[in-house]
Design an enzyme around this catalytic site. Structure first.
Site, PDB file in Angstrom:
ATOM      1  N   ASP A 201       0.839  -1.714   0.099  1.00 10.66           N
ATOM      2  CA  ASP A 201       0.232   0.094  -0.433  1.00 10.66           C
ATOM      3  C   ASP A 201       1.186   1.075   0.292  1.00 10.66           C
ATOM      4  O   ASP A 201       2.179   0.842   0.062  1.00 10.66           O
ATOM      5  CB  ASP A 201      -1.441  -0.162   1.232  1.00 10.66           C
ATOM      6  CG  ASP A 201      -1.591   1.109   1.460  1.00 10.66           C
ATOM      7  OD1 ASP A 201      -2.141   1.509   0.677  1.00 10.66           O
ATOM      8  OD2 ASP A 201      -1.946   1.463   2.062  1.00 10.66           O
ATOM      9  N   SER A 202       0.267   2.646  -0.283  1.00 12.01           N
ATOM     10  CA  SER A 202       1.321   3.420  -0.158  1.00 12.01           C
ATOM     11  C   SER A 202       1.583   3.684   1.043  1.00 12.01           C
ATOM     12  O   SER A 202       1.987   4.062   1.475  1.00 12.01           O
ATOM     13  CB  SER A 202       0.070   4.525  -0.484  1.00 12.01           C
ATOM     14  OG  SER A 202      -1.574   5.209   0.050  1.00 12.01           O
TER      15      SER A 202
ATOM     16  N   CYS B 243      -4.386  -1.646  -1.524  1.00  7.15           N
ATOM     17  CA  CYS B 243      -4.732   0.375  -2.239  1.00  7.15           C
ATOM     18  C   CYS B 243      -5.567   0.539  -3.217  1.00  7.15           C
ATOM     19  O   CYS B 243      -5.781  -0.330  -4.167  1.00  7.15           O
ATOM     20  CB  CYS B 243      -3.681   0.773  -2.732  1.00  7.15           C
ATOM     21  SG  CYS B 243      -3.135   2.171  -2.620  1.00  7.15           S
TER      22      CYS B 243
ATOM     23  N   GLU C 254      -2.542   9.154   8.795  1.00  5.75           N
ATOM     24  CA  GLU C 254      -0.921   9.043   8.668  1.00  5.75           C
ATOM     25  C   GLU C 254      -0.495   9.831   9.132  1.00  5.75           C
ATOM     26  O   GLU C 254       0.529   9.236   9.495  1.00  5.75           O
ATOM     27  CB  GLU C 254      -0.584   9.418   6.807  1.00  5.75           C
ATOM     28  CG  GLU C 254      -0.461   8.051   5.897  1.00  5.75           C
ATOM     29  CD  GLU C 254       0.272   7.243   6.084  1.00  5.75           C
ATOM     30  OE1 GLU C 254       1.334   6.672   6.164  1.00  5.75           O
ATOM     31  OE2 GLU C 254      -0.656   5.730   5.818  1.00  5.75           O
TER      32      GLU C 254
ATOM     33  N   CYS D 180     -11.294   3.414   0.098  1.00  5.24           N
ATOM     34  CA  CYS D 180      -9.228   3.414   0.087  1.00  5.24           C
ATOM     35  C   CYS D 180      -9.287   2.773   1.506  1.00  5.24           C
ATOM     36  O   CYS D 180     -10.002   2.582   3.301  1.00  5.24           O
ATOM     37  CB  CYS D 180      -9.292   4.561   0.778  1.00  5.24           C
ATOM     38  SG  CYS D 180      -7.693   5.325   1.652  1.00  5.24           S
TER      39      CYS D 180
ATOM     40  N   HIS E 206      -7.713   2.659   3.884  1.00  2.05           N
ATOM     41  CA  HIS E 206      -7.412   3.817   5.036  1.00  2.05           C
ATOM     42  C   HIS E 206      -8.414   3.892   5.434  1.00  2.05           C
ATOM     43  O   HIS E 206      -8.770   3.872   7.332  1.00  2.05           O
ATOM     44  CB  HIS E 206      -6.555   5.196   4.835  1.00  2.05           C
ATOM     45  CG  HIS E 206      -4.859   5.515   4.453  1.00  2.05           C
ATOM     46  ND1 HIS E 206      -4.735   4.442   3.082  1.00  2.05           N
ATOM     47  CD2 HIS E 206      -3.964   5.594   5.370  1.00  2.05           C
ATOM     48  CE1 HIS E 206      -3.413   4.844   3.562  1.00  2.05           C
ATOM     49  NE2 HIS E 206      -3.289   5.221   4.281  1.00  2.05           N
TER      50      HIS E 206
HETATM   51  N1  DGL Z   1      -4.627   2.947   1.172  1.00  5.15           N
HETATM   52  C1  DGL Z   1      -4.658   3.746  -0.177  1.00  5.15           C
HETATM   53  C2  DGL Z   1      -6.610   3.699  -1.054  1.00  5.15           C
HETATM   54  O1  DGL Z   1      -6.466   2.776  -0.763  1.00  5.15           O
HETATM   55  C3  DGL Z   1      -4.769   5.306   0.055  1.00  5.15           C
HETATM   56  C4  DGL Z   1      -3.855   6.103  -1.285  1.00  5.15           C
HETATM   57  C5  DGL Z   1      -3.081   7.670  -0.585  1.00  5.15           C
HETATM   58  O2  DGL Z   1      -1.886   7.394  -0.935  1.00  5.15           O
HETATM   59  O3  DGL Z   1      -3.918   8.005  -0.964  1.00  5.15           O
HETATM   60  O4  DGL Z   1      -6.503   3.935  -2.032  1.00  5.15           O
END
Ligand code: DGL
Length: 281
Positions: free
Chosen positions: A22-23, A85, A162, A196, A198
């Site tokens: 993931d990011s 993600c 984050e 998302c 997150h």
């Molecule tokens: N967890 C990522 C998603 O599902 C986050 C994306 C991001 O880094 O903006 O889209």
């Protein structure tokens, strides 16, 4: 879908790790569920915390980062790769064909949403890049052409999460959630996809704001179940009796990630968090 075929070598492959990426922190929602339902699997997690958020970047940049993330995961020869993600998943079809692509979160999540909705009105909370891609809309309508889809980009949420401000409900977070969820409630949705990964981290706040009346679809949880089913189909479930290992790699600060991960997972992972230079992949 990023899986090896169930052939003679799958006997050895079952012991290979699952690669999850993931990011940043968001993929931990998938990791947490996967760790629970597949305790014997070895899991490698990569969070590109130096370059988060992906959702506000353009598609070419996201595709480039995705390839680097996958190149890094490939160094562990994973049996399955999972893009934990929504943003990455939304552009996977432009990088891979169906067979070689990592498993993404959009299909399993949409499947659950179309099964749960009663009135056919489905809301999607996601990043700006995911909204632009229309990947959730396309998938939902492919599964059921009668549903109505309302998509809300929620650009503030990833940054707040984050930065670790999700433990206590800050006014900033609550206000942002009220605006995003309020928009979808006004359309009369009975189901909201947390598109998302997150967002399930702040599911309790979203639940509160939507008065506990809405089906909230957790992209991390739904995809973890899907990954397990896929592994079972392909005879790739690790048959070891030992508890599997979990290793975490990040491109940013180890301490920040470890601290936030501990809050969300409920246990300390700092001994197993390592920093890498993702630009080298
Ligand atoms: N967890 C990522 C998603 O599902 C986050 C994306 C991001 O880094 O903006 O889209």
């Amino acid at each position: 879908m990023g899986l090896y075929k169930n052939d003679k070598i799958s006997g050895k492959l079952m012991y290979a790790p699952i690669g999850v990426f993931d990011s940043g922190l968001g993929g931990l929602t998938l990791f947490k569920a996967l760790r629970k339902i597949t305790p014997h699997e070895n899991i490698i997690y990569f969070g590109d915390t130096a370059r988060v958020p992906y959702g506000s970047k353009d598609k070419e940049q996201i595709k480039k980062y995705t390839c680097q993330d996958i190149n890094f995961l490939n160094t562990f020869f994973p049996k399955i790769k999972v893009a934990a993600c929504g943003t990455i998943t939304s552009c996977l079809n432009e990088i891979y064909d169906d067979f070689s692509s990592p498993i993404g979160v959009i299909h399993p999540t949409c499947l659950s949403a179309v099964n749960k909705t009663q009135n056919g009105k489905i809301g999607v909370m996601c990043t700006e890049a995911t909204k632009k891609s229309k990947a959730y809309d396309t998938c939902l309508l492919r599964l059921n052409s009668n549903v109505q889809v309302f998509t809300q980009a929620c650009p503030k949420l990833v940054e707040i999460i984050e930065s670790g401000k999700f433990l206590k409900t800050s006014p900033e977070l609550l206000d942002a959630v009220k605006v995003y969820v309020g928009y979808l409630l006004d359309f009369g949705v009975d189901t909201i996809i947390l598109g998302c990964t997150h967002y399930p981290i702040i599911k309790n706040i979203i639940e509160k704001v939507s008065f506990g009346k809405i089906n909230l679809i957790d992209s991390g949880f739904e995809t973890a179940k899907f990954v397990k089913e896929r592994m079972a189909d392909l005879n790739l479930i690790n048959d070891s009796v030992m508890v599997g290992y979990s290793k975490f790699y990040v491109s940013g600060d180890i301490e920040v990630f470890s601290k936030n991960a501990e809050v969300f997972l409920g246990y300390n992972i700092s001994e197993n968090v390592f920093k890498i230079n993702i630009n080298g992949y």
